[in-house]
Design an enzyme around this catalytic site. Structure first.
Site, PDB file in Angstrom:
ATOM      1  N   ARG B  69       0.820  -1.219   0.000  1.00 30.66           N
ATOM      2  CA  ARG B  69       0.000   0.000   0.000  1.00 30.66           C
ATOM      3  C   ARG B  69       0.847   1.259   0.000  1.00 30.66           C
ATOM      4  O   ARG B  69       0.380   2.326  -0.404  1.00 30.66           O
ATOM      5  CB  ARG B  69      -0.959   0.003   1.203  1.00 30.66           C
ATOM      6  N   TYR B  73      -0.054   4.503  -2.092  1.00 28.17           N
ATOM      7  CA  TYR B  73      -0.158   5.850  -1.544  1.00 28.17           C
ATOM      8  C   TYR B  73       0.768   6.833  -2.282  1.00 28.17           C
ATOM      9  O   TYR B  73       0.405   7.989  -2.527  1.00 28.17           O
ATOM     10  CB  TYR B  73       0.176   5.840  -0.045  1.00 28.17           C
ATOM     11  N   TYR B  95     -12.619  10.218   1.746  1.00 34.03           N
ATOM     12  CA  TYR B  95     -13.769   9.970   2.631  1.00 34.03           C
ATOM     13  C   TYR B  95     -13.420  10.348   4.069  1.00 34.03           C
ATOM     14  O   TYR B  95     -12.253  10.305   4.475  1.00 34.03           O
ATOM     15  CB  TYR B  95     -14.241   8.517   2.528  1.00 34.03           C
TER      16      TYR B  95
END
Lengths: 68, 265
Positions: B69, B73, B95
């Protein structure tokens, strides 16, 4: 109203009663929901052994090597 | 003389947790006025954002099971910065609150500023905000500690069991690889063992999920700590541990404060 507009109104309008949704409204919302792809919520990571700064420096070093 | 900022800019905004309910007027305005909007949110939330701007691009496609990840990112930062450098008015819409448990939003602002572009973040309604409302918790009452679950496991943290403990991203607790979408029961059992040093196994903990759509209620499942490993959880599940002990008075400081009161009143 589109399904998204209905969902927006449900979230934003306190007087909007979801019980008043028509069967068509409900089926459109269900269809929209079913066609939605998987949501990856993780936006944060915790490295076990190295901090962000050291990773950044390593990445910068790699970038410098690539550029030269 | 003040250095003139370059043409491109970036604003990072939060959509809030629930579609339609939480977005602030300023966040919505930034989205509507942007040249390009990048989003990382629930697909329904992203479809809603598409109604506000004609050029909305999802960052969700950068994820993949088995992909580190950290790469995802960095790619998020790279694609946003490419448009900033092209002179565009860029918005990143994430979000919840875009600066809470989110690496890329902070990083892209840092990078844009380093390169001389205007960049800032607007606050949003976070899962933590919703949690306090839905569970009826006031963090001011006995205090509240927040940890990302993996970080809690990787490092020696000092827990105060007389305050609330909130653990985030419990579905990937103990993921050293930063590649998985879920770790598993054995990893969660290890987390239970760690927590058992501070809390009894019968201690009631809440599994909380904030709804994306106002049609759904929040998930609030109270379970015994010992049952956590077997519980049904997802990437949006948060674990809330109420205090297991009462706050202990600091009598020494209270006595010293009384002495000060006598002196200065």
């Amino acid at each position: 109203m589109t399904a998204i507009q209905i969902l927006e109104k449900l979230g934003a309008d306190a007087s909007f009663n979801p019980n008043n949704l028509t069967d068509l409204n409900k089926s459109e919302i269900i269809q929209l929901s079913e066609t939605s792809e998987h949501f990856n919520a993780a936006l944060h990571h915790s490295p076990a052994e190295e901090d962000d700064e050291s990773e950044d420096k390593e990445q910068e070093a790699e970038d410098d090597k690539s550029a030269s | 003389m003040k250095e003139v900022e370059k043409v491109g800019s970036i604003v990072i905004v939060g959509t809030g947790m629930t579609l339609g309910a939480h977005i602030t007027p300023i966040c919505r305005s930034h989205i509507e006025q942007a040249d390009v909007v990048f989003t990382s949110a629930h697909p329904m939330m992203e479809k809603w954002i598409q109604t506000m701007n004609s050029d909305v691009r999802t960052l969700q496609k950068l994820y993949a099971e088995g992909k580190d990840r950290r790469i995802t990112y960095r790619e998020m930062v790279d694609v946003m910065m490419a448009e900033v450098r092209a002179g565009k008015k860029v918005v990143g819409a994430f979000y919840g609150h875009p600066g809470v448990f989110a690496w890329s939003p902070h990083k892209v602002i840092e990078q844009a500023r380093e390169e001389g572009y205007a960049a800032h973040m607007e606050a949003g309604v976070s899962a933590e905000d919703c949690l306090y409302a839905d569970l009826g918790i006031d963090p001011g009452k006995v205090g509240s500690q927040n940890f990302e679950a993996s970080q809690f496991m990787f490092y020696q943290r000092n827990i105060d069991p007389s305050a609330y403990l909130i653990l985030w991203q419990v579905a990937i607790a103990g993921d050293k690889s930063i590649k998985r979408f879920s770790t598993g029961k054995a990893y969660r059992q290890l987390l239970v063992e760690m927590l058992n040093e501070y809390y009894p196994l019968e201690h009631k903990v809440a599994l909380y999920e904030c709804p994306t759509l106002a049609l759904e209620p929040p998930r609030i499942d109270w379970i015994a700590l010992k049952d956590f490993a077997e519980a049904d959880i997802s990437l949006i599940t948060t674990m809330v541990l109420p205090p297991s002990k009462k706050m202990l008075k600091n009598q020494q400081i209270l006595d010293r404060l009384s002495a000060l009161d006598k002196k200065f009143q």
